[in-house]
Design a protein around this motif. Structure first.
Motif, PDB file in Angstrom:
ATOM      1  N   LYS A  83      62.333  30.987  13.454  1.00  0.00           N
ATOM      2  CA  LYS A  83      62.976  29.672  13.537  1.00  0.00           C
ATOM      3  C   LYS A  83      61.967  28.678  14.088  1.00  0.00           C
ATOM      4  CE  LYS A  83      67.462  31.653  14.673  1.00  0.00           C
ATOM      5  NZ  LYS A  83      68.419  31.818  15.763  1.00  0.00           N
ATOM      6  N   ARG A  84      61.943  27.518  13.510  1.00  0.00           N
ATOM      7  CA  ARG A  84      61.085  26.429  13.976  1.00  0.00           C
ATOM      8  C   ARG A  84      61.836  25.611  15.014  1.00  0.00           C
ATOM      9  NH1 ARG A  84      56.663  28.112  14.184  1.00  0.00           N
ATOM     10  NH2 ARG A  84      55.949  29.245  12.402  1.00  0.00           N
ATOM     11  N   LEU A  85      61.231  24.507  15.455  1.00  0.00           N
ATOM     12  CA  LEU A  85      61.856  23.676  16.483  1.00  0.00           C
ATOM     13  C   LEU A  85      63.288  23.343  16.093  1.00  0.00           C
ATOM     14  CD1 LEU A  85      58.982  21.238  17.490  1.00  0.00           C
ATOM     15  CD2 LEU A  85      60.098  22.914  18.948  1.00  0.00           C
ATOM     16  N   PRO A  86      64.176  23.322  17.041  1.00  0.00           N
ATOM     17  CA  PRO A  86      63.951  23.333  18.476  1.00  0.00           C
ATOM     18  C   PRO A  86      63.830  24.721  19.101  1.00  0.00           C
ATOM     19  CG  PRO A  86      66.276  23.004  18.062  1.00  0.00           C
ATOM     20  CD  PRO A  86      65.597  23.094  16.710  1.00  0.00           C
ATOM     21  N   LEU A 144      61.599  27.680  17.980  1.00  0.00           N
ATOM     22  CA  LEU A 144      60.282  28.346  17.944  1.00  0.00           C
ATOM     23  C   LEU A 144      60.405  29.801  18.386  1.00  0.00           C
ATOM     24  CD1 LEU A 144      57.708  25.692  19.211  1.00  0.00           C
ATOM     25  CD2 LEU A 144      58.088  26.506  16.891  1.00  0.00           C
ATOM     26  N   SER A 145      61.279  30.529  17.704  1.00  0.00           N
ATOM     27  CA  SER A 145      61.550  31.908  18.097  1.00  0.00           C
ATOM     28  C   SER A 145      61.551  32.834  16.880  1.00  0.00           C
ATOM     29  CB  SER A 145      62.901  32.001  18.812  1.00  0.00           C
ATOM     30  OG  SER A 145      63.951  31.705  17.917  1.00  0.00           O
ATOM     31  N   HIS A 186      52.542  30.270  16.643  1.00  0.00           N
ATOM     32  CA  HIS A 186      52.837  29.294  17.706  1.00  0.00           C
ATOM     33  C   HIS A 186      54.292  29.325  18.138  1.00  0.00           C
ATOM     34  CE1 HIS A 186      48.802  27.929  16.982  1.00  0.00           C
ATOM     35  NE2 HIS A 186      49.095  27.767  15.702  1.00  0.00           N
ATOM     36  N   HIS A 219      57.479  30.234  20.704  1.00  0.00           N
ATOM     37  CA  HIS A 219      57.734  30.105  22.139  1.00  0.00           C
ATOM     38  C   HIS A 219      58.426  31.350  22.689  1.00  0.00           C
ATOM     39  CE1 HIS A 219      58.740  28.413  26.010  1.00  0.00           C
ATOM     40  NE2 HIS A 219      60.006  28.726  25.794  1.00  0.00           N
TER      41      HIS A 219
END
Length: 182
Positions: free
Chosen positions: A90-93, A95-96, A129, A131
């Motif tokens: 998953k991208r922002l929000p 980032l996982s 990248h 989180h």
């Protein structure tokens, strides 16, 4: 796109359709062993045709930056001894992503799964990248819990009746590793 990451005990490489036969051999060797913690598959799953299609789909998912599937290979023999994926990206929000892995029963307890997890986690944080990377594990799967804890994942909670495995709703622990903890 060729992605290969080397460790001391193994290396991981993204799968190609040429890996389908070897994947079938790995799956067949571990059919009963892996069925303890994973849903059972139909017989057709254990065919090169189905595995080629699954690999093709994983290649497409990698192009879309949604999932990366790797074989885990021994250094000396280049034999496939497991598989590992970083998926559900998953991208922002957020980032996982999630990490999932299975190791050949003959290779359990040698640190190979731990090293493969560490290699894929490094890829997730350094190149994708991310989180946060998560993993779900059965409370009964002590070996996999050790792999995650040796890889600095922290247990965050219990997901009650999380996964339907072989006719039973199974609880799973949720583990996670944050970018700042890597």
């Amino acid at each position: 796109m060729n992605l290969t990451f080397y460790g001391n005990t193994c290396y991981i490489r993204n799968l190609t359709v040429d890996d389908a036969e070897e994947m079938v051999q790995l799956l067949v060797r571990n059919r009963e062993y892996w069925a303890v913690y994973e849903p059972r598959h139909q017989d057709s799953y254990f065919t090169a045709m189905v595995q080629r299609e699954k690999i093709r789909e994983s290649i497409y998912q990698a192009r879309e930056n949604r999932e990366y599937s790797f074989g885990i290979f021994e250094h000396e023999s280049n034999k496939m001894i497991g598989h590992i994926s970083i998926y559900g990206i998953k991208r922002l929000p957020f980032l996982s992503a999630l990490v999932g892995y299975s190791i050949d029963e003959a290779c359990v307890g040698k640190g190979i799964a731990t090293e493969a997890v560490q290699l894929v986690v490094a890829f997730g944080f350094e190149q994708l990248h991310l989180h946060r990377i998560e993993a779900y594990v059965s409370p009964r799967n002590i070996g996999s819990i050790r792999v995650l804890e040796k890889s600095s994942f922290l247990k965050e909670g219990l997901l009650r009746e999380f996964l339907y495995i072989n006719g039973v709703w199974e609880d799973h622990f949720q583990y996670a590793l944050l970018e700042g903890e890597f």
